[in-house]
Design an enzyme around this catalytic site. Structure first.
Site, PDB file in Angstrom:
ATOM      1  N   HIS A   1       6.619  -1.368   3.724  1.00 57.83           N
ATOM      2  CA  HIS A   1       6.399  -2.751   4.165  1.00 57.83           C
ATOM      3  C   HIS A   1       5.665  -3.519   3.088  1.00 57.83           C
ATOM      4  O   HIS A   1       4.798  -2.992   2.401  1.00 57.83           O
ATOM      5  CB  HIS A   1       5.624  -2.800   5.484  1.00 57.83           C
ATOM      6  CG  HIS A   1       4.372  -1.979   5.499  1.00 57.83           C
ATOM      7  ND1 HIS A   1       4.390  -0.609   5.661  1.00 57.83           N
ATOM      8  CD2 HIS A   1       3.068  -2.326   5.376  1.00 57.83           C
ATOM      9  CE1 HIS A   1       3.152  -0.143   5.639  1.00 57.83           C
ATOM     10  NE2 HIS A   1       2.323  -1.161   5.451  1.00 57.83           N
ATOM     11  N   ILE A   2       6.028  -4.780   2.969  1.00 53.06           N
ATOM     12  CA  ILE A   2       5.404  -5.678   2.010  1.00 53.06           C
ATOM     13  C   ILE A   2       4.503  -6.631   2.773  1.00 53.06           C
ATOM     14  O   ILE A   2       4.971  -7.389   3.623  1.00 53.06           O
ATOM     15  CB  ILE A   2       6.458  -6.477   1.221  1.00 53.06           C
ATOM     16  CG1 ILE A   2       7.392  -5.533   0.463  1.00 53.06           C
ATOM     17  CG2 ILE A   2       5.775  -7.459   0.258  1.00 53.06           C
ATOM     18  CD1 ILE A   2       8.520  -6.246  -0.283  1.00 53.06           C
ATOM     19  N   HIS A   3       3.204  -6.562   2.491  1.00 58.37           N
ATOM     20  CA  HIS A   3       2.279  -7.540   3.063  1.00 58.37           C
ATOM     21  C   HIS A   3       2.421  -8.845   2.291  1.00 58.37           C
ATOM     22  O   HIS A   3       2.365  -8.850   1.058  1.00 58.37           O
ATOM     23  CB  HIS A   3       0.819  -7.080   2.899  1.00 58.37           C
ATOM     24  CG  HIS A   3       0.444  -5.837   3.638  1.00 58.37           C
ATOM     25  ND1 HIS A   3      -0.272  -5.855   4.825  1.00 58.37           N
ATOM     26  CD2 HIS A   3       0.655  -4.530   3.368  1.00 58.37           C
ATOM     27  CE1 HIS A   3      -0.490  -4.620   5.234  1.00 58.37           C
ATOM     28  NE2 HIS A   3       0.063  -3.790   4.366  1.00 58.37           N
TER      29      HIS A   3
ATOM     30  N   VAL B   1       1.096   3.018   7.830  1.00 60.49           N
ATOM     31  CA  VAL B   1       2.387   3.115   8.526  1.00 60.49           C
ATOM     32  C   VAL B   1       3.430   3.574   7.513  1.00 60.49           C
ATOM     33  O   VAL B   1       3.633   2.929   6.476  1.00 60.49           O
ATOM     34  CB  VAL B   1       2.788   1.762   9.148  1.00 60.49           C
ATOM     35  CG1 VAL B   1       4.153   1.887   9.826  1.00 60.49           C
ATOM     36  CG2 VAL B   1       1.735   1.304  10.159  1.00 60.49           C
TER      37      VAL B   1
ATOM     38  N   ASN C   1       0.853  -1.184   0.000  1.00 59.93           N
ATOM     39  CA  ASN C   1       0.000   0.000   0.000  1.00 59.93           C
ATOM     40  C   ASN C   1       0.892   1.239   0.000  1.00 59.93           C
ATOM     41  O   ASN C   1       1.877   1.302   0.750  1.00 59.93           O
ATOM     42  CB  ASN C   1      -0.902   0.001   1.236  1.00 59.93           C
ATOM     43  CG  ASN C   1      -1.904  -1.139   1.215  1.00 59.93           C
ATOM     44  OD1 ASN C   1      -2.394  -1.525   0.156  1.00 59.93           O
ATOM     45  ND2 ASN C   1      -2.204  -1.699   2.374  1.00 59.93           N
TER      46      ASN C   1
HETATM   47  P1  5GP Z   1      -0.667  -0.448   5.751  1.00 58.60           P
HETATM   48  O1  5GP Z   1      -2.117  -0.142   5.987  1.00 58.60           O
HETATM   49  O2  5GP Z   1       0.210   0.732   6.079  1.00 58.60           O
HETATM   50  O3  5GP Z   1      -0.380  -1.015   4.409  1.00 58.60           O
HETATM   51  O4  5GP Z   1      -0.321  -1.627   6.749  1.00 58.60           O
HETATM   52  C1  5GP Z   1       0.048  -1.456   8.063  1.00 58.60           C
HETATM   53  C2  5GP Z   1      -0.148  -2.778   8.730  1.00 58.60           C
HETATM   54  O5  5GP Z   1       0.578  -2.759   9.934  1.00 58.60           O
HETATM   55  C3  5GP Z   1      -1.599  -3.098   9.093  1.00 58.60           C
HETATM   56  O6  5GP Z   1      -1.978  -4.311   8.465  1.00 58.60           O
HETATM   57  C4  5GP Z   1      -1.596  -3.205  10.602  1.00 58.60           C
HETATM   58  O7  5GP Z   1      -2.424  -4.232  11.081  1.00 58.60           O
HETATM   59  C5  5GP Z   1      -0.140  -3.462  10.910  1.00 58.60           C
HETATM   60  N1  5GP Z   1       0.323  -2.918  12.171  1.00 58.60           N
HETATM   61  C6  5GP Z   1       0.152  -1.647  12.629  1.00 58.60           C
HETATM   62  N2  5GP Z   1       0.741  -1.479  13.816  1.00 58.60           N
HETATM   63  C7  5GP Z   1       1.304  -2.683  14.118  1.00 58.60           C
HETATM   64  C8  5GP Z   1       2.068  -3.139  15.245  1.00 58.60           C
HETATM   65  O8  5GP Z   1       2.352  -2.415  16.198  1.00 58.60           O
HETATM   66  N3  5GP Z   1       2.499  -4.434  15.212  1.00 58.60           N
HETATM   67  C9  5GP Z   1       2.213  -5.268  14.172  1.00 58.60           C
HETATM   68  N4  5GP Z   1       2.659  -6.527  14.241  1.00 58.60           N
HETATM   69  N5  5GP Z   1       1.499  -4.862  13.092  1.00 58.60           N
HETATM   70  C10 5GP Z   1       1.059  -3.584  13.077  1.00 58.60           C
END
Ligand code: 5GP
Ligand code: ZN
Length: 113
Positions: free
Chosen positions: A99-101, A95, A86
């Site tokens: 990061h790669i999901h 965040v 994202n």
């Molecule tokens: P984004 O929405 O930026 O693509 O993904 C951020 C991801 O980080 C989300 O899927 C969310 O659940 C995960 N996330 C946010 N804060 C934390 C955290 O403190 N620890 C972990 N393990 N995951 C987190």
């Protein structure tokens, strides 16, 4: 970056379930999993998003991409998986550390929501 949650996870300052780490990347379980397997791969280097990649990150991003299959295999995703990055506001990046999901363990639909 001192106030970045994923930098803190990578440095072990915030606990997480780490499934793989080396000198370049850390992979840990997403706190809010959207599939039976949902892990996030981050570079140890703070890079805010795909938009913030520079030429000097080329080797690192290639390393991350090359590492995905290894992580997927270690998580038992032999039948396939989905990779998502994202980016920015409309990409719903929450965040601001690249990061790669990596998601798997169920069949996904297309198009994504
Ligand atoms: P984004 O929405 O930026 O693509 O993904 C951020 C991801 O980080 C989300 O899927 C969310 O659940 C995960 N996330 C946010 N804060 C934390 C955290 O403190 N620890 C972990 N393990 N995951 C987190
Ligand atoms: Zn960071």
């Amino acid at each position: 970056m001192s106030d970045c949650i994923f930098c803190k996870i990578a440095e072990g300052e915030i606990p997480s379930e780490i499934v793989y780490q080396d000198d370049k990347i850390v992979v840990f379980k997403d706190a809010s999993p959207q599939a039976p397997v949902h892990v996030l791969m981050v570079p140890r280097k703070h890079i805010a998003s795909l938009d913030d990649l520079s030429e000097e990150d080329s080797e690192l991003i290639a390393y991350m991409m090359q590492s995905i299959k290894k992580i997927a295999a270690s998580q038992g995703l032999g039948n396939g998986y989905r990779v998502i990055i994202n980016t920015g506001e409309e990409g719903q990046q929450t965040v601001k550390h690249l990061h790669i999901h990596i998601l798997g363990g169920r069949k996904f639909t297309w198009p994504p929501g």
